[in-house]
Write a protein that holds these residues in place. Structure first.
Motif, PDB file in Angstrom:
ATOM      1  N   PHE A  43      34.813  39.756  34.613  1.00 33.31           N
ATOM      2  CA  PHE A  43      35.579  40.371  35.706  1.00 33.31           C
ATOM      3  C   PHE A  43      36.131  39.316  36.660  1.00 33.31           C
ATOM      4  O   PHE A  43      37.290  39.390  37.075  1.00 33.31           O
ATOM      5  CB  PHE A  43      34.740  41.403  36.458  1.00 33.31           C
ATOM      6  N   GLN A  44      35.343  38.336  37.018  1.00 34.61           N
ATOM      7  CA  GLN A  44      35.814  37.313  37.947  1.00 34.61           C
ATOM      8  C   GLN A  44      36.935  36.470  37.361  1.00 34.61           C
ATOM      9  O   GLN A  44      37.833  36.033  38.080  1.00 34.61           O
ATOM     10  CB  GLN A  44      34.654  36.441  38.412  1.00 34.61           C
ATOM     11  N   GLU A  45      36.897  36.262  36.062  1.00 38.80           N
ATOM     12  CA  GLU A  45      37.972  35.519  35.389  1.00 38.80           C
ATOM     13  C   GLU A  45      39.317  36.222  35.560  1.00 38.80           C
ATOM     14  O   GLU A  45      40.365  35.589  35.569  1.00 38.80           O
ATOM     15  CB  GLU A  45      37.639  35.388  33.905  1.00 38.80           C
ATOM     16  N   HIS A  46      39.289  37.519  35.736  1.00 36.33           N
ATOM     17  CA  HIS A  46      40.515  38.329  35.862  1.00 36.33           C
ATOM     18  C   HIS A  46      40.721  38.835  37.293  1.00 36.33           C
ATOM     19  O   HIS A  46      41.314  39.891  37.498  1.00 36.33           O
ATOM     20  CB  HIS A  46      40.456  39.501  34.880  1.00 36.33           C
ATOM     21  N   ARG A  47      40.217  38.089  38.265  1.00 39.96           N
ATOM     22  CA  ARG A  47      40.371  38.404  39.689  1.00 39.96           C
ATOM     23  C   ARG A  47      39.690  39.715  40.067  1.00 39.96           C
ATOM     24  O   ARG A  47      40.098  40.407  40.988  1.00 39.96           O
ATOM     25  CB  ARG A  47      41.857  38.428  40.075  1.00 39.96           C
ATOM     26  N   GLY A  48      38.652  40.052  39.357  1.00 46.31           N
ATOM     27  CA  GLY A  48      37.890  41.256  39.680  1.00 46.31           C
ATOM     28  C   GLY A  48      37.041  41.059  40.913  1.00 46.31           C
ATOM     29  O   GLY A  48      36.578  39.963  41.208  1.00 46.31           O
ATOM     30  N   VAL A  49      36.862  42.141  41.644  1.00 42.34           N
ATOM     31  CA  VAL A  49      36.075  42.130  42.872  1.00 42.34           C
ATOM     32  C   VAL A  49      35.008  43.211  42.764  1.00 42.34           C
ATOM     33  O   VAL A  49      35.305  44.356  42.400  1.00 42.34           O
ATOM     34  CB  VAL A  49      36.973  42.413  44.094  1.00 42.34           C
ATOM     35  N   TRP A  50      33.770  42.850  43.085  1.00 44.55           N
ATOM     36  CA  TRP A  50      32.679  43.820  43.107  1.00 44.55           C
ATOM     37  C   TRP A  50      32.717  44.537  44.444  1.00 44.55           C
ATOM     38  O   TRP A  50      32.649  43.918  45.485  1.00 44.55           O
ATOM     39  CB  TRP A  50      31.343  43.119  42.913  1.00 44.55           C
ATOM     40  N   ARG A  51      32.873  45.848  44.417  1.00 43.07           N
ATOM     41  CA  ARG A  51      32.863  46.668  45.630  1.00 43.07           C
ATOM     42  C   ARG A  51      31.482  47.280  45.773  1.00 43.07           C
ATOM     43  O   ARG A  51      31.138  48.242  45.069  1.00 43.07           O
ATOM     44  CB  ARG A  51      33.922  47.767  45.559  1.00 43.07           C
ATOM     45  N   LYS A  52      30.689  46.693  46.662  1.00 43.80           N
ATOM     46  CA  LYS A  52      29.305  47.129  46.829  1.00 43.80           C
ATOM     47  C   LYS A  52      29.193  48.602  47.234  1.00 43.80           C
ATOM     48  O   LYS A  52      28.353  49.318  46.683  1.00 43.80           O
ATOM     49  CB  LYS A  52      28.602  46.229  47.836  1.00 43.80           C
ATOM     50  N   PRO A  53      29.999  49.093  48.200  1.00 40.79           N
ATOM     51  CA  PRO A  53      29.830  50.497  48.597  1.00 40.79           C
ATOM     52  C   PRO A  53      30.014  51.484  47.440  1.00 40.79           C
ATOM     53  O   PRO A  53      29.317  52.489  47.351  1.00 40.79           O
ATOM     54  CB  PRO A  53      30.897  50.712  49.667  1.00 40.79           C
ATOM     55  N   SER A  54      30.952  51.192  46.565  1.00 38.32           N
ATOM     56  CA  SER A  54      31.208  52.112  45.446  1.00 38.32           C
ATOM     57  C   SER A  54      30.486  51.683  44.173  1.00 38.32           C
ATOM     58  O   SER A  54      30.536  52.397  43.170  1.00 38.32           O
ATOM     59  CB  SER A  54      32.706  52.210  45.176  1.00 38.32           C
ATOM     60  N   ARG A  55      29.838  50.517  44.199  1.00 40.16           N
ATOM     61  CA  ARG A  55      29.111  49.988  43.049  1.00 40.16           C
ATOM     62  C   ARG A  55      30.015  49.949  41.809  1.00 40.16           C
ATOM     63  O   ARG A  55      29.673  50.473  40.751  1.00 40.16           O
ATOM     64  CB  ARG A  55      27.849  50.796  42.796  1.00 40.16           C
ATOM     65  N   ALA A  56      31.164  49.292  41.988  1.00 44.17           N
ATOM     66  CA  ALA A  56      32.160  49.261  40.920  1.00 44.17           C
ATOM     67  C   ALA A  56      32.938  47.944  40.973  1.00 44.17           C
ATOM     68  O   ALA A  56      33.061  47.321  42.023  1.00 44.17           O
ATOM     69  CB  ALA A  56      33.115  50.432  41.069  1.00 44.17           C
TER      70      ALA A  56
END
Length: 150
Positions: A43-56
């Protein structure tokens, strides 16, 4: 007489569902410590961001299919590609405002006519601010555009 080959027990897929808001794709995964580091890296390789409030995981729309393919390559039993594709198809047919309310976008007009913008990190908004020739001045983006344009 040949003894039956032992069968490995079925495993549950880790991808629970996908959401789409028109700009971003949201991947909701079941937690699995055995795959955590590899999933994070993809996910990080593709500019993904972990959204803690939504756990996604939230990614720009254009990265979704490549991420699905890499997850399936990593573990086809836990990330079956047909299942992921079906989730994405359903999500794109019914976009929902899932991410935007969590970004907490704040805009502060500056005395010189520029705008200061702050929000929870989002690669789609960062790309947009770059296109608007915004400049990062921690913790704000400064944009030379009128408030109405922003």
């Amino acid at each position: 007489m040949n003894p039956a080959a032992p069968q490995k027990p079925p495993v549950a897929p880790l991808l629970q569902f996908i959401l789409h808001d028109g700009q971003r794709v949201v991947f909701v995964l079941q937690y699995d410590p055995d795959h955590l580091a590899a999933i994070r890296a993809i996910f990080q390789e593709h500019r993904g961001v972990w959204r803690k409030p939504s756990r996604a995981w939230v990614v720009p729309q254009g990265a979704a299919r490549e991420i699905m393919a890499e997850l399936a390559e990593m573990d086809p039993d836990r990330f079956p590609l047909p299942r992921s594709e079906a989730f994405l198809e359903k999500a794109t047919q019914n976009p929902r405002a899932f991410v935007a309310p969590q970004l907490d976008v704040q805009i502060q007009p500056l005395t010189d006519g520029r705008q200061a913008v702050r929000f929870a990190y989002d690669p789609v908004l960062v790309t947009l601010l770059h296109k608007m020739r915004g400049h990062w001045h921690k913790p704000w983006w400064v944009v030379d555009s009128p408030l109405q344009l922003i």
